[in-house]
Write an enzyme that holds these catalytic residues in place. Structure first.
Site, short mmCIF file in Angstrom:
data_model
loop_
_atom_site.label_atom_id
_atom_site.label_comp_id
_atom_site.label_asym_id
_atom_site.label_seq_id
_atom_site.Cartn_x
_atom_site.Cartn_y
_atom_site.Cartn_z
CG ASN A 10 -1.70 1.22 1.42
OD1 ASN A 10 -1.75 2.08 0.54
ND2 ASN A 10 -2.35 1.35 2.58
CD1 TRP A 11 3.58 0.89 -2.64
CD2 TRP A 11 3.60 1.85 -4.67
NE1 TRP A 11 4.29 0.07 -3.48
CE2 TRP A 11 4.31 0.63 -4.74
CE3 TRP A 11 3.48 2.63 -5.82
CZ2 TRP A 11 4.90 0.18 -5.92
CZ3 TRP A 11 4.07 2.18 -7.00
CH2 TRP A 11 4.77 0.97 -7.04
CE LYS A 12 -0.24 3.30 4.73
NZ LYS A 12 -0.26 3.41 6.18
CG HIS A 99 -5.99 1.87 5.01
ND1 HIS A 99 -5.63 2.82 5.93
CD2 HIS A 99 -4.96 1.00 4.92
CE1 HIS A 99 -4.39 2.53 6.38
NE2 HIS A 99 -3.98 1.44 5.78
CD GLU A 101 -3.21 5.48 6.68
OE1 GLU A 101 -3.11 5.52 5.44
OE2 GLU A 101 -2.32 4.99 7.42
CD GLU A 171 -3.65 -2.55 7.19
OE1 GLU A 171 -2.53 -2.78 6.70
OE2 GLU A 171 -4.27 -1.51 6.97
N GLY A 177 2.22 2.06 10.94
CA GLY A 177 3.24 3.11 10.87
C GLY A 177 3.91 3.44 12.19
CB SER A 217 4.69 -1.99 12.27
OG SER A 217 4.34 -0.64 12.54
P1 PGA Z 1 2.61 0.19 7.71
O1 PGA Z 1 1.19 0.44 7.03
O2 PGA Z 1 3.16 -1.09 7.11
O3 PGA Z 1 3.44 1.39 7.32
O4 PGA Z 1 2.40 0.08 9.17
C1 PGA Z 1 0.30 -0.61 6.78
C2 PGA Z 1 -0.97 -0.10 6.16
O5 PGA Z 1 -1.43 0.99 6.54
O6 PGA Z 1 -1.56 -0.76 5.28
#
Ligand code: PGA
Length: 255
Positions: A10-12, A99, A101, A171, A177, A217
């Site tokens: 997931n490159w966000k 997600h 976010e 998640e 993160g 993470s």
């Molecule tokens: P992360 O993000 O690996 O940077 O913790 C995972 C995600 O949000 O899908």
């Protein structure tokens, strides 16, 4: 039955289309050897999908493609939004839906997540539906009930065949993160519970087939611990997916 492992990046909101195309080429060389057993997917921002799709097709790369979100309507006056068939047109295989976010900053709810899941299947793609609890929910020992409700509401109204194709990413929000993770055993417990929820909704064959990923993470150093758990069928990787070497090491850890 054996489920094929899926490791998705997931490159966000981190890559331009040019940066993404280079990253895919670097990555493809490193993960070609695992493809038979481990499916590797990248999920660039919308603006990077065209370049990603083109490089995957022209270079005949063994790589799946996903988007990070979608609108549930087929078309309409929704300024700034992207419809499912626009993503299918770019040969997306997957769409990340719900997600944390998106839930936190853009107002996604279990109800809109469910509409998006429906719309993604209707357009011929597969949703990667995200779920996971906050730290407060975990500390209140309500993780299991909270995640089950997210799955029941988000994955409602599917056929058993669709449920079998679905990908669910567990998640924990507090692990995204942050460098903090649950123990592999406790992540597996939640993933097992997610699988059981799908089983209760759609029957044992769907439960056996649904792929449940862990995310939060995941790094090259800890990937093997998570990916060797019996109910974890892969990973959804954020930060570590932006580097070809570390993401390839995670994909190899899934072997
Ligand atoms: P992360 O993000 O690996 O940077 O913790 C995972 C995600 O949000 O899908």
């Amino acid at each position: 039955m054996s489920r094929r492992m899926l490791v998705a990046g997931n490159w966000k909101m981190f890559t331009t289309s040019g940066e993404g195309a280079v990253l895919i080429q670097d990555l493809a060389q490193r993960v070609e050897e695992v493809w038979d057993e481990v499916e590797v997917a990248v999920c660039p921002p919308f603006t990077g999908l065209k370049a990603a799709s083109t490089v995957i097709e022209l270079d005949k790369l063994t790589m799946s493609l996903g988007a990070q979100d979608v609108h549930w309507e087929a078309e309409g006056a929704f300024t700034g939004a992207i419809a499912p068939r626009m993503l299918a047109d770019l040969r997306c295989d997957y769409v990340i839906v719900g997600h944390s976010e998106r839930r936190e900053y853009f107002g996604d709810t279990n109800e809109t997540v469910n509409k998006k899941v429906r719309a993604v299947f209707d357009a011929g793609m597969v949703p990667i539906m995200c779920c996971g609890e906050s730290l407060a929910t975990r500390e209140a020992l309500e993780t299991d009930a909270f995640v089950r409700a997210q799955v029941m509401e988000g994955a409602a109204g599917l056929s058993a065949e669709e449920a079998a194709q679905l990908v669910i990413a567990y998640e924990p929000i507090w692990a995204i993160g942050t460098g903090r993770t649950p123990t592999p055993e406790s992540a597996n417990d939640v993933c097992r519970s997610i699988r059981a929820t799908i089983g209760a909704m759609y029957g044992p064959p769907a439960a056996m087939a649904v792929r449940v990923l862990y995310g939060g993470s995941v790094k090259a150093e800890n990937a093997k611990m998570f990916l060797s758990e019996p109910d974890i069928d892969g990973g959804l990787v954020g930060g570590a997916a932006l580097n070809a070497d570390s993401f390839a090491d995670i994909a190899k850890a899934a072997l």
